[in-house]
Design a protein around this motif. Structure first.
Motif, short mmCIF file in Angstrom:
data_model
loop_
_atom_site.label_atom_id
_atom_site.label_comp_id
_atom_site.label_asym_id
_atom_site.label_seq_id
_atom_site.Cartn_x
_atom_site.Cartn_y
_atom_site.Cartn_z
N ARG A 14 0.84 -1.20 0.00
CA ARG A 14 0.00 0.00 0.00
C ARG A 14 0.87 1.25 0.00
NH1 ARG A 14 -4.68 0.06 2.45
NH2 ARG A 14 -5.13 -1.68 1.07
N ALA A 15 1.91 1.25 0.82
CA ALA A 15 2.80 2.42 0.90
C ALA A 15 3.51 2.64 -0.43
CB ALA A 15 3.81 2.23 2.02
N GLN A 16 3.95 1.55 -1.07
CA GLN A 16 4.64 1.67 -2.36
C GLN A 16 3.69 2.19 -3.44
OE1 GLN A 16 6.18 -2.27 -2.92
NE2 GLN A 16 7.76 -2.04 -1.33
N LEU A 17 2.46 1.70 -3.42
CA LEU A 17 1.47 2.16 -4.39
C LEU A 17 1.18 3.64 -4.21
CD1 LEU A 17 -0.70 1.67 -6.59
CD2 LEU A 17 -2.25 0.98 -4.74
N GLY A 55 -4.79 4.66 -8.90
CA GLY A 55 -4.13 4.26 -7.67
C GLY A 55 -5.12 3.87 -6.60
N GLN A 56 -6.19 4.65 -6.46
CA GLN A 56 -7.22 4.34 -5.46
C GLN A 56 -7.89 3.00 -5.78
OE1 GLN A 56 -9.47 8.07 -5.93
NE2 GLN A 56 -9.15 8.41 -3.74
N LEU A 57 -8.19 2.78 -7.05
CA LEU A 57 -8.86 1.54 -7.45
C LEU A 57 -7.98 0.34 -7.15
CD1 LEU A 57 -11.41 0.45 -8.82
CD2 LEU A 57 -10.23 0.64 -11.01
N THR A 58 -6.69 0.45 -7.46
CA THR A 58 -5.76 -0.65 -7.17
C THR A 58 -5.69 -0.90 -5.67
OG1 THR A 58 -4.44 -0.14 -9.12
CG2 THR A 58 -3.39 -1.45 -7.41
N ALA A 59 -5.60 0.17 -4.88
CA ALA A 59 -5.54 0.04 -3.43
C ALA A 59 -6.79 -0.64 -2.89
CB ALA A 59 -5.36 1.41 -2.78
N ALA A 60 -7.96 -0.23 -3.38
CA ALA A 60 -9.22 -0.81 -2.90
C ALA A 60 -9.35 -2.28 -3.30
CB ALA A 60 -10.39 0.00 -3.43
N ALA A 82 -14.83 -1.91 -5.12
CA ALA A 82 -13.68 -1.01 -5.18
C ALA A 82 -13.96 0.25 -5.99
CB ALA A 82 -12.48 -1.76 -5.76
N ALA A 83 -14.76 0.14 -7.04
CA ALA A 83 -15.01 1.29 -7.91
C ALA A 83 -15.68 2.43 -7.17
CB ALA A 83 -15.88 0.86 -9.09
N GLU A 84 -16.47 2.10 -6.12
CA GLU A 84 -17.15 3.15 -5.37
C GLU A 84 -16.22 3.92 -4.46
OE1 GLU A 84 -20.44 4.27 -5.41
OE2 GLU A 84 -20.36 3.14 -7.28
N LEU A 85 -15.03 3.40 -4.24
CA LEU A 85 -14.07 4.05 -3.36
C LEU A 85 -13.00 4.81 -4.12
CD1 LEU A 85 -13.65 1.07 -0.86
CD2 LEU A 85 -15.00 3.14 -0.52
N ALA A 86 -13.08 4.81 -5.44
CA ALA A 86 -12.09 5.49 -6.28
C ALA A 86 -12.72 6.71 -6.94
CB ALA A 86 -11.57 4.54 -7.36
N GLY A 87 -11.91 7.74 -7.14
CA GLY A 87 -12.39 8.96 -7.78
C GLY A 87 -13.00 9.96 -6.82
N VAL A 88 -12.94 9.67 -5.54
CA VAL A 88 -13.48 10.58 -4.52
C VAL A 88 -12.52 10.60 -3.33
CG1 VAL A 88 -15.91 10.25 -5.15
CG2 VAL A 88 -14.84 8.72 -3.47
N ALA A 136 -3.99 5.98 -0.01
CA ALA A 136 -3.97 5.22 1.25
C ALA A 136 -5.35 5.19 1.89
CB ALA A 136 -2.96 5.83 2.21
N ASP A 137 -6.07 6.31 1.85
CA ASP A 137 -7.41 6.36 2.44
C ASP A 137 -8.37 5.42 1.74
OD1 ASP A 137 -6.70 8.16 4.38
OD2 ASP A 137 -7.69 9.89 3.48
N ALA A 138 -8.30 5.37 0.40
CA ALA A 138 -9.17 4.46 -0.35
C ALA A 138 -8.89 3.01 0.04
CB ALA A 138 -8.98 4.67 -1.85
N GLY A 139 -7.61 2.69 0.18
CA GLY A 139 -7.25 1.33 0.58
C GLY A 139 -7.73 0.99 1.97
#
Length: 318
Positions: A14-17, A55-60, A82-88, A136-139
């Motif tokens: 997660r940190a690397q991403l 990045g958010q999508l991958t993390a989620a 995961a899609a709902e947690l990305a882009g916001v 990180a927050d999305a993940g």
């Protein structure tokens, strides 16, 4: 021993991403026109939004595989969307609004007379902070959703891996219920190790994390005076939390560095005092007198023995 190897791997991935996403966003920022900051950034904004959203999508998407590897026997009632947690952002705002702030930071620096190159660099730093935090927050949000979908998970333990800041280190090993929010700061890399009946990792406490740190890491995270106080037996949490209420006070005509942290009747420092007063604008009564900061104690003490006595008096050694 906690954190679990899978939890450590998850935290590091997660940190690397988050870091790689921030670097990619910075590369886009480097193409901004110094003479037309706002319009040139608006032209690049869609590209940056796409990078951070990816990045958010991958993390989620990492949440369910992580929990599945760690707890293969725990059946989930559904999958993380995961899609709902990305882009916001974490508070539901769109990325376009947030990603204008690097421009505002830059323009603010320019208005205050900073050089253009320095101002643009400040905007870049703020953009990287935003990017890392958003990923990180999305993940972490996905991790919490994934844990909530597994009835056997009752709580989680905070995973703090080095390098880490003092604020995170004093939270290492704490156990939280799933309904409790995750305490984090911008660029925080901490993650979660879930707890079930069969998976109950032994917490790694702040003292354990501190013991693994190099002298350079300790100095960067805590500062020289705090290092000395901890070496002399001061409680890590008391030393770090004191900074939340940092202030200055006048004692016998001298200005000293002090703190209001822990000085109410329920606070550790306050519980050692006998007289209290409620100051204008404050909700609670606080102990009379001042609670010195560790650096002030070491500045004033003429010997290690006197420093330790003052650390005890001001409740850093408990």
């Amino acid at each position: 021993m906690s954190p679990s190897p899978a939890a450590v791997d998850h935290q590091q991935q997660r940190a690397q991403l988050a870091a790689s996403t921030a670097r990619a966003a910075r590369e886009v920022w480097d193409r901004v026109d110094p003479e037309d900051l706002e319009q040139s950034w608006l032209a690049l904004l869609a590209e940056v939004i796409a990078l951070i959203t990816a990045g958010q999508l991958t993390a989620a998407r990492q949440a369910d595989p992580y929990l599945g590897r760690l707890l293969p026997g725990e059946q989930a009632e559904g999958e993380v969307n995961a899609a709902e947690l990305a882009g916001v952002s974490g508070d539901g705002r769109g990325l376009a609004e947030l990603l204008m702030y690097p421009v505002y930071v830059t323009l603010n620096r320019l208005a205050r007379g900073f050089a253009r190159a320095v101002s643009i660099a400040s905007g870049a730093v703020f953009l990287e902070l935003l990017a890392r935090t958003l990923v990180a927050d999305a993940g972490r949000a996905a991790d919490l959703v994934g844990m909530a979908a597994r009835p056997g998970i009752t709580s989680y333990i905070r995973v703090v891996e080095l390098p880490a800041c003092a604020r995170c280190i004093i939270l290492a090993g704490r156990e939280y219920g799933l309904s409790e929010g995750f305490e984090r700061h911008p660029q925080c890399d901490c993650t979660m190790d879930p707890v079930t009946r069969s998976h109950a990792p032994e917490p790694v406490m702040p003292e354990d994390v501190y013991a693994r740190m190099t002298e350079a890491q300790r100095r960067k995270a805590f500062g020289q005076a705090a290092m000395e106080a901890i070496a002399d037996g001061a409680d890590i949490g008391q030393v770090v939390n004191a900074r939340r209420g940092m202030t200055t006070a006048t004692v016998y005509g001298q200005t000293v560095r002090a703190t209001t942290e822990g000085t109410t009747r329920r606070g550790i420092a306050g519980s050692r005092r006998r007289s209290f007063e409620r100051r204008p604008g404050e909700r609670y009564s606080r102990a009379r007198g001042v609670r010195l900061m560790p650096e002030e104690i070491y500045r004033r003490a003429s010997s290690r023995e006197e420093a330790i006595a003052l650390l005890k008096k001001h409740a850093y050694i408990v």
